[in-house]
Design an enzyme around this catalytic site. Structure first.
Site, PDB file in Angstrom:
ATOM      1  N   GLY A  24       1.185  -1.387   0.248  1.00  0.00           N
ATOM      2  CA  GLY A  24       0.127  -0.298   0.370  1.00  0.00           C
ATOM      3  C   GLY A  24       0.731   0.990  -0.039  1.00  0.00           C
ATOM      4  N   GLY A  61       0.001  -5.432   0.313  1.00  0.00           N
ATOM      5  CA  GLY A  61      -1.296  -4.832   0.133  1.00  0.00           C
ATOM      6  C   GLY A  61      -1.868  -5.719  -1.250  1.00  0.00           C
ATOM      7  N   GLU A 114       5.390  -6.701   6.944  1.00  0.00           N
ATOM      8  CA  GLU A 114       5.491  -5.060   8.452  1.00  0.00           C
ATOM      9  C   GLU A 114       5.899  -4.676   9.679  1.00  0.00           C
ATOM     10  OE1 GLU A 114       2.213  -5.677   5.062  1.00  0.00           O
ATOM     11  OE2 GLU A 114       3.737  -6.854   6.535  1.00  0.00           O
TER      12      GLU A 114
END
Length: 349
Positions: free
Chosen positions: A65, A114, A137
């Site tokens: 993302g 994403g 992440e």
């Protein structure tokens, strides 16, 4: 319609091509909205009988993302626009998960964050020799969202916890072996696959992909599943570190060093997230949980600092806060996972 998404109908296939090559097709809010809008439109179309998701060019399928946008939100608008991004992206993830027509995702390149969220809900997930799958992440102080709690917790053994904590990159053969991909096809056969899917009976999609599939080379991660299941058995981060520290093998020392470079907060969030997700039987409930987490961690110190270290200054030396696993308390985790006010809770489209 944003120019970062190209859509067309070929035969009876609705095709969505990510078209932001300069950013490895990382998703912006406009791209999320464009994909959602066309999927809703095609859901009602008698002409469109299946969906293909691919990328226009370059070595990324979808690298995640727009984390620079999210960091800017955390620093400048108290996370308001960032929460909107997560809310709408998660609606897209859920729409794909519940879509009534077959979806085929071609993960022919970097598939992270994403990109995992828009490929894993697909009924058919095609890996190639170019696939590099990861949920990285913990290295930026976020957490494995976009449905990561659901997908990773349901993998065999403890490999999902390993992927969530370490951010390890898995090649195409590993994706097939772990069930993250349904088929492994050489990239030169993809054009043929898409052309046939567009014109042959949709009941034949599996057969088409099977016909073009090849046996992949051996997967490195499969060779380490025993160590992963042994050392990542606990849902307590400190116990995983202690288990690795007690093993003097090169593999264990390398993984322990990797974990100590990650955000302790994110690692503990991820372990609780996967444990909680496994208790759920509705993907929407998982996404509601992940939205609660996202709305909190977005504005906590580690996210802005993690993106600074990896993307902005690129010094790869984040200063995490809290800095030690033992300082990430259960009480802090409780606040991150707590229900939101009723009018702020996430809901599907």
């Amino acid at each position: 319609m944003t120019q970062d998404i190209a859509t067309r109908i070929e035969g009876h296939a609705g095709i969505i091509s990510l078209n932001r090559p300069s950013a490895l097709h990382a998703l912006t809010l406009d791209m999320v909205h464009a994909m959602t809008d066309v999927l809703v439109k095609w859901q009602a179309s008698k002409k469109v009988k299946c969906i293909i998701i691919d990328h226009a060019e370059g070595r990324g399928f979808c690298a995640g993302g727009d984390i620079a946008f999210l960091r800017n939100s955390a620093l400048n608008d108290e996370g308001k626009s960032g929460r909107q991004f997560f809310h709408d992206e998660y609606q897209l993830n859920h729409l794909l998960f519940t879509y009534p027509k077959p979806v085929v995702a071609f993960m022919d390149g970097i598939t992270m964050g994403g990109g995992v969220g828009i490929s894993q809900p697909a009924r058919f997930r095609v890996a190639t020799e170019n696939t590099r799958f990861a949920m990285p992440e913990t290295g930026i102080g976020l957490f494995p969202d976009v449905g990561g709690g659901w997908y990773l917790s349901r993998l065999e053994g403890r490999v999902g916890q390993f992927l969530a904590l370490t951010g390890a990159r898995i090649a195409g053969p590993g994706c097939l072996a772990l069930g993250l991909a349904s088929h492994y096809i050489p990239s030169e056969a993809l054009a043929d696959a898409k052309a046939r899917i567009a014109v042959e009976d949709v009941e034949r999609i599996d057969g088409i992909l099977e016909t073009l599939a090849v046996t992949p080379p051996p997967s490195k991660i499969v060779e380490t599943l025993f160590q992963i299941n042994r050392h990542f058995a606990s849902d307590r981060f400190e116990e995983i570190l202690a288990s690795l520290d007690a093993d003097d093998s090169d593999w264990a020392m390398r993984e322990a060093a990797t974990l100590r470079s990650k955000s302790p907060q994110t690692c503990k969030v991820a372990l609780r997230q996967l444990a909680e997700s496994l208790k759920l039987d509705d993907f929407a409930d998982n996404m509601a949980m992940e939205y609660r987490i996202a709305s909190r961690v977005l504005t906590r110190p580690d996210f802005a600092e993690g993106v600074r270290a990896v993307i902005v200054d690129k010094d790869n030396a984040p200063k995490w806060d809290p800095a030690r696993p033992e300082d990430v308390t259960d009480a802090l985790l409780d606040t991150i996972f707590a229900a939101l006010p009723a009018d702020e809770e996430w809901k599907p489209l």
